[in-house]
Design a protein around this motif. Structure first.
Motif, PDB file in Angstrom:
ATOM      1  N   ASN A  90       0.817  -1.222   0.000  1.00 41.94           N
ATOM      2  CA  ASN A  90       0.000   0.000   0.000  1.00 41.94           C
ATOM      3  C   ASN A  90       0.849   1.269   0.000  1.00 41.94           C
ATOM      4  N   PHE A  91       1.801   1.345  -0.904  1.00 44.42           N
ATOM      5  CA  PHE A  91       2.638   2.535  -0.994  1.00 44.42           C
ATOM      6  C   PHE A  91       1.909   3.649  -1.731  1.00 44.42           C
ATOM      7  N   LEU A  92       2.258   4.883  -1.422  1.00 46.04           N
ATOM      8  CA  LEU A  92       1.730   6.036  -2.150  1.00 46.04           C
ATOM      9  C   LEU A  92       2.557   6.295  -3.405  1.00 46.04           C
ATOM     10  N   ASP A  93       3.836   6.020  -3.305  1.00 44.83           N
ATOM     11  CA  ASP A  93       4.745   6.179  -4.434  1.00 44.83           C
ATOM     12  C   ASP A  93       5.976   5.330  -4.131  1.00 44.83           C
ATOM     13  N   TYR A  94       6.742   5.008  -5.136  1.00 50.65           N
ATOM     14  CA  TYR A  94       7.970   4.256  -4.897  1.00 50.65           C
ATOM     15  C   TYR A  94       9.019   4.642  -5.917  1.00 50.65           C
ATOM     16  N   LYS A  95      10.272   4.390  -5.575  1.00 53.87           N
ATOM     17  CA  LYS A  95      11.376   4.628  -6.491  1.00 53.87           C
ATOM     18  C   LYS A  95      12.366   3.470  -6.377  1.00 53.87           C
ATOM     19  N   SER A  96      12.932   3.093  -7.515  1.00 56.21           N
ATOM     20  CA  SER A  96      14.003   2.111  -7.509  1.00 56.21           C
ATOM     21  C   SER A  96      15.234   2.736  -6.889  1.00 56.21           C
ATOM     22  N   ARG A  97      15.914   1.968  -6.078  1.00 53.35           N
ATOM     23  CA  ARG A  97      17.112   2.482  -5.419  1.00 53.35           C
ATOM     24  C   ARG A  97      18.246   2.698  -6.403  1.00 53.35           C
ATOM     25  N   GLY A  98      18.205   2.014  -7.543  1.00 51.34           N
ATOM     26  CA  GLY A  98      19.274   2.119  -8.530  1.00 51.34           C
ATOM     27  C   GLY A  98      20.040   0.810  -8.625  1.00 51.34           C
ATOM     28  N   VAL A  99      20.859   0.664  -9.655  1.00 52.43           N
ATOM     29  CA  VAL A  99      21.525  -0.612  -9.924  1.00 52.43           C
ATOM     30  C   VAL A  99      23.003  -0.603  -9.540  1.00 52.43           C
ATOM     31  N   SER A 100      23.443   0.412  -8.812  1.00 54.76           N
ATOM     32  CA  SER A 100      24.863   0.510  -8.495  1.00 54.76           C
ATOM     33  C   SER A 100      25.304  -0.544  -7.497  1.00 54.76           C
ATOM     34  N   GLY A 101      24.373  -1.056  -6.682  1.00 54.00           N
ATOM     35  CA  GLY A 101      24.715  -2.091  -5.721  1.00 54.00           C
ATOM     36  C   GLY A 101      25.368  -1.578  -4.463  1.00 54.00           C
ATOM     37  N   SER A 102      25.378  -0.257  -4.275  1.00 55.23           N
ATOM     38  CA  SER A 102      26.031   0.328  -3.110  1.00 55.23           C
ATOM     39  C   SER A 102      25.181   0.162  -1.855  1.00 55.23           C
ATOM     40  N   HIS A 103      25.850  -0.078  -0.738  1.00 53.63           N
ATOM     41  CA  HIS A 103      25.153  -0.171   0.548  1.00 53.63           C
ATOM     42  C   HIS A 103      24.766   1.213   1.068  1.00 53.63           C
TER      43      HIS A 103
END
Length: 273
Positions: A90-103
């Motif tokens: 039930n998110f209002l919006d979301y974003k991909s964290r990205g593909v860099s793989g960084s912690h």
């Protein structure tokens, strides 16, 4: 193939929200001499927001920063939620964290006036989820979103809440038969994200139900069976018809047919009647 849609329930939400514990935790001023305790205090993943008050159309950019100590993956994502929401779907919006793989990293989040912010102030938080396991890694403190134009918004609420619905009286017509045998068909029904969906794969995706077997027919009808699902309106319903005994009959193919139906189309059909 014909689909009969049974009565649809209203959007589902958790009936109880988590209550913040009001009891205060007391900390000893004495420093622990245990190296294990010192390490554990520093090993928690964190997610933070650059401000606790965001004014739509007036505030500077909102920056969400993460420091994840557990395993990370290119499919990790961050969702924005109402402060009392407990369901990841039930998110209002979301974003991909990205593909860099960084912690560690950060992402700029722009919040626009929308039907989710019809009140003058709305409290939200942001949550970091592991893409592969769906595990919650970290949550930000509360962020108050202030909307100066709240009174100008239409008084209807668009929603990405999970909905529940049922299918019944499913019928298949004109299935392919073998040279000597009619098939013994059954259904495999599953909920999947839509082909053009911008949402990540969520825990409710992959729900699968199987029907009983209708023997020796090319026009099966599953009259007494009901299949219950939960989904987002943007999901699709995949219905496969298979022959149960095709493995022992090489001249008959196991796969008899497939139908993919957007859930939204089913809902509209039900609303029309």
């Amino acid at each position: 193939m014909f689909l009969g849609l049974a009565a649809m329930a209203s959007p589902s939400r958790s009936s109880q929200s988590r209550r913040q514990c009001k009891s205060e935790t007391r900390f000893s001023s004495a420093r622990s001499t245990s190296d294990t305790n010192l390490v554990s205090l520093q090993s928690h993943s964190t997610l933070s927001a650059s401000t606790s008050l965001y004014c739509i159309g007036q505030s500077d950019q909102l920056v969400i920063c993460w420091d994840i100590r557990e395993e990370v993956d290119a499919g990790d994502w961050i969702g924005m939620y109402l402060i009392d929401e407990v369901l990841s779907e039930n998110f209002l919006d979301y974003k991909s964290r990205g593909v860099s793989g960084s912690h560690k990293g950060q992402i700029v989040w722009r919040i626009d006036a929308s039907l989710y912010f019809m009140e003058a102030e709305t409290k939200v938080c942001f949550k970091y989820y592991h893409g592969l396991s769906g595990a919650l890694r970290a949550t930000t403190p509360s962020v108050t979103v202030r909307n100066p134009s709240a009174n100008e918004l239409p008084q209807t609420l668009g929603s990405r809440r999970l909905i529940s619905f049922s299918l019944s009286d499913i019928q298949a017509v004109g299935l392919k038969k073998g040279m000597f045998f009619n098939p013994d068909p059954y259904l495999k029904i599953a909920i999947q994200p839509g082909k053009h969906s911008i949402f990540p794969v969520l825990p409710h995706h992959g729900q699968e139900k199987r029907s009983g077997i209708i023997c020796n027919t090319v026009n099966p009808v599953w009259k007494r069976e009901r299949f219950n699902f939960v989904s987002l309106p943007t999901d699709v319903l995949e219905i496969e018809v298979k022959d149960k005994f095709a493995k022992s009959r090489p001249i008959i193919k196991r796969f008899l047919g497939k139908l993919v139906v957007p859930v939204q189309r089913l809902l509209e059909k039900h609303a029309i009647g």
